[in-house]
Design a protein around this motif. Sequence first.
Motif, PDB file in Angstrom:
ATOM      1  N   TRP A 121      43.998  35.945  36.358  1.00  0.00           N
ATOM      2  CA  TRP A 121      44.481  34.971  37.323  1.00  0.00           C
ATOM      3  C   TRP A 121      43.924  33.590  36.960  1.00  0.00           C
ATOM      4  CZ3 TRP A 121      43.956  40.006  38.317  1.00  0.00           C
ATOM      5  CH2 TRP A 121      44.874  40.644  39.157  1.00  0.00           C
ATOM      6  N   PRO A 122      44.693  32.766  36.247  1.00  0.00           N
ATOM      7  CA  PRO A 122      44.178  31.446  35.858  1.00  0.00           C
ATOM      8  C   PRO A 122      43.803  30.562  37.045  1.00  0.00           C
ATOM      9  CG  PRO A 122      46.135  31.994  34.599  1.00  0.00           C
ATOM     10  CD  PRO A 122      46.016  33.029  35.669  1.00  0.00           C
ATOM     11  N   ASP A 123      44.511  30.745  38.175  1.00  0.00           N
ATOM     12  CA  ASP A 123      44.240  29.896  39.338  1.00  0.00           C
ATOM     13  C   ASP A 123      43.860  30.713  40.570  1.00  0.00           C
ATOM     14  OD1 ASP A 123      46.594  31.095  39.999  1.00  0.00           O
ATOM     15  OD2 ASP A 123      47.635  29.253  40.571  1.00  0.00           O
ATOM     16  N   ARG A 124      43.448  31.954  40.360  1.00  0.00           N
ATOM     17  CA  ARG A 124      42.989  32.863  41.422  1.00  0.00           C
ATOM     18  C   ARG A 124      44.119  33.445  42.266  1.00  0.00           C
ATOM     19  NH1 ARG A 124      37.486  32.865  42.274  1.00  0.00           N
ATOM     20  NH2 ARG A 124      36.335  31.235  41.191  1.00  0.00           N
ATOM     21  N   VAL A 167      32.846  45.950  29.051  1.00  0.00           N
ATOM     22  CA  VAL A 167      32.032  44.894  28.451  1.00  0.00           C
ATOM     23  C   VAL A 167      32.921  43.672  28.194  1.00  0.00           C
ATOM     24  CG1 VAL A 167      30.623  44.248  26.456  1.00  0.00           C
ATOM     25  CG2 VAL A 167      30.480  46.562  27.406  1.00  0.00           C
ATOM     26  N   THR A 168      32.427  42.489  28.525  1.00  0.00           N
ATOM     27  CA  THR A 168      33.211  41.267  28.334  1.00  0.00           C
ATOM     28  C   THR A 168      32.492  40.297  27.402  1.00  0.00           C
ATOM     29  OG1 THR A 168      32.277  40.068  30.231  1.00  0.00           O
ATOM     30  CG2 THR A 168      34.187  41.495  30.650  1.00  0.00           C
ATOM     31  N   THR A 169      33.301  39.451  26.762  1.00  0.00           N
ATOM     32  CA  THR A 169      32.802  38.429  25.844  1.00  0.00           C
ATOM     33  C   THR A 169      33.434  37.091  26.229  1.00  0.00           C
ATOM     34  OG1 THR A 169      34.653  38.588  24.275  1.00  0.00           O
ATOM     35  CG2 THR A 169      32.835  40.160  23.992  1.00  0.00           C
ATOM     36  N   PRO A 170      32.999  35.996  25.606  1.00  0.00           N
ATOM     37  CA  PRO A 170      33.783  34.770  25.718  1.00  0.00           C
ATOM     38  C   PRO A 170      35.190  35.033  25.174  1.00  0.00           C
ATOM     39  CG  PRO A 170      31.617  34.307  24.815  1.00  0.00           C
ATOM     40  CD  PRO A 170      31.755  35.800  24.837  1.00  0.00           C
ATOM     41  N   PRO A 171      36.177  34.255  25.586  1.00  0.00           N
ATOM     42  CA  PRO A 171      37.552  34.549  25.185  1.00  0.00           C
ATOM     43  C   PRO A 171      37.869  34.075  23.774  1.00  0.00           C
ATOM     44  CG  PRO A 171      37.520  32.583  26.527  1.00  0.00           C
ATOM     45  CD  PRO A 171      36.103  33.099  26.498  1.00  0.00           C
ATOM     46  N   GLY A 172      38.842  34.735  23.146  1.00  0.00           N
ATOM     47  CA  GLY A 172      39.445  34.198  21.937  1.00  0.00           C
ATOM     48  C   GLY A 172      40.331  33.016  22.308  1.00  0.00           C
ATOM     49  N   ARG A 173      40.923  32.395  21.297  1.00  0.00           N
ATOM     50  CA  ARG A 173      41.701  31.173  21.547  1.00  0.00           C
ATOM     51  C   ARG A 173      42.847  31.416  22.526  1.00  0.00           C
ATOM     52  NH1 ARG A 173      46.239  29.358  20.494  1.00  0.00           N
ATOM     53  NH2 ARG A 173      46.725  31.172  19.201  1.00  0.00           N
ATOM     54  N   TYR A 174      43.608  32.490  22.331  1.00  0.00           N
ATOM     55  CA  TYR A 174      44.746  32.743  23.220  1.00  0.00           C
ATOM     56  C   TYR A 174      44.284  33.121  24.620  1.00  0.00           C
ATOM     57  CZ  TYR A 174      49.294  34.576  24.779  1.00  0.00           C
ATOM     58  OH  TYR A 174      50.475  34.805  25.475  1.00  0.00           O
ATOM     59  N   LYS A 177      43.399  30.570  27.393  1.00  0.00           N
ATOM     60  CA  LYS A 177      44.451  29.951  28.203  1.00  0.00           C
ATOM     61  C   LYS A 177      44.434  30.481  29.641  1.00  0.00           C
ATOM     62  CE  LYS A 177      47.784  29.484  24.337  1.00  0.00           C
ATOM     63  NZ  LYS A 177      48.372  28.147  24.479  1.00  0.00           N
ATOM     64  N   PHE A 178      43.833  31.666  29.835  1.00  0.00           N
ATOM     65  CA  PHE A 178      43.923  32.349  31.123  1.00  0.00           C
ATOM     66  C   PHE A 178      42.589  32.533  31.838  1.00  0.00           C
ATOM     67  CE2 PHE A 178      47.026  33.847  28.058  1.00  0.00           C
ATOM     68  CZ  PHE A 178      48.216  33.493  28.697  1.00  0.00           C
ATOM     69  N   HIS A 179      41.492  32.608  31.076  1.00  0.00           N
ATOM     70  CA  HIS A 179      40.195  32.871  31.718  1.00  0.00           C
ATOM     71  C   HIS A 179      39.080  32.518  30.746  1.00  0.00           C
ATOM     72  CE1 HIS A 179      37.156  34.947  34.200  1.00  0.00           C
ATOM     73  NE2 HIS A 179      38.064  34.922  35.160  1.00  0.00           N
ATOM     74  N   ASP A 180      37.870  32.347  31.287  1.00  0.00           N
ATOM     75  CA  ASP A 180      36.726  32.040  30.419  1.00  0.00           C
ATOM     76  C   ASP A 180      35.974  33.297  29.977  1.00  0.00           C
ATOM     77  OD1 ASP A 180      35.483  32.759  32.759  1.00  0.00           O
ATOM     78  OD2 ASP A 180      34.425  30.863  33.045  1.00  0.00           O
ATOM     79  N   ARG A 181      36.516  34.478  30.307  1.00  0.00           N
ATOM     80  CA  ARG A 181      35.967  35.742  29.827  1.00  0.00           C
ATOM     81  C   ARG A 181      37.121  36.621  29.353  1.00  0.00           C
ATOM     82  NH1 ARG A 181      30.924  35.487  28.601  1.00  0.00           N
ATOM     83  NH2 ARG A 181      30.788  37.762  28.683  1.00  0.00           N
ATOM     84  N   SER A 182      36.791  37.592  28.511  1.00  0.00           N
ATOM     85  CA  SER A 182      37.792  38.530  28.009  1.00  0.00           C
ATOM     86  C   SER A 182      37.130  39.882  27.805  1.00  0.00           C
ATOM     87  CB  SER A 182      38.355  38.019  26.683  1.00  0.00           C
ATOM     88  OG  SER A 182      39.201  38.985  26.079  1.00  0.00           O
TER      89      SER A 182
END
Length: 264
Positions: A121-124, A167-174, A177-182
Amino acid sequence: MCGRLNQFANIPALSLAGKKLHIERRKKKKDEDRKSEAQVINNICPTDYADVLTMEGDEIGIERMRFGLVPVWAKGSKAEVAKKFALTFNARCESVFELASYRGPILRQRCLIPVRGWHEWPDRTTPYFIHRINDAPLLLAAIWDVWESPYPEDFESGAVVTSMSVVTTPPGRYMAKFHDRSPLILEGESALAWMQPGMQADDLRALFKPYESEHLEAHRVSTAANQARNKSEEVLRPIAPPVPQAGDEPVKVEDDSNPQLKLF
């Protein structure tokens, strides 16, 4: 963040590092939580159960685990620990070796979750479904634990809760676009290594890499996905074209009253 998972009715054939996997469902544990008997496929939310791959010896098996890890040492009844550990569905790679709930499982109890995709959810309020373009399974790295209630009031509903955390990491480039975690997505030899016993902390840290793939795709879906009770295919259905891979800007959600028109 990765708080909604979507799986397949039947796990597709899987291959890792060129080897086809023979996967069988493991026997239920004695006194397993009765909630684990219900298969949820779409919009798997924290406290729902999901199918998970684990390794015993050289055999990979599948079992169902609660989404949201309850550590073995947790004190209280099922209802009490459910409240205490309501936010353990994700384990940040930066702190997974330090936090009490995760530092044991990360070294001893690692698993993979085969998913069709997940929501962000980019904007919640506006959900996007992220998946492979060809809908092939993605393998999310996770950790798990087993907890058992000593309270008689929990015996009828099943005192044993097997649970996991993605387990989550910082996001890849794509994904940025949607969140600061992946979620940590693993493939091939890295996926096999994740489940191997005896992996040391430095070996595991070497796997903590943002996922980059031109085969990832995200599209906007109905706000029906916002409702935890909605387990229908509606939560996956596109209502706008896929977000292109090109560019680095975060997704900007347009305010329109009928986003379905954007498909035509």
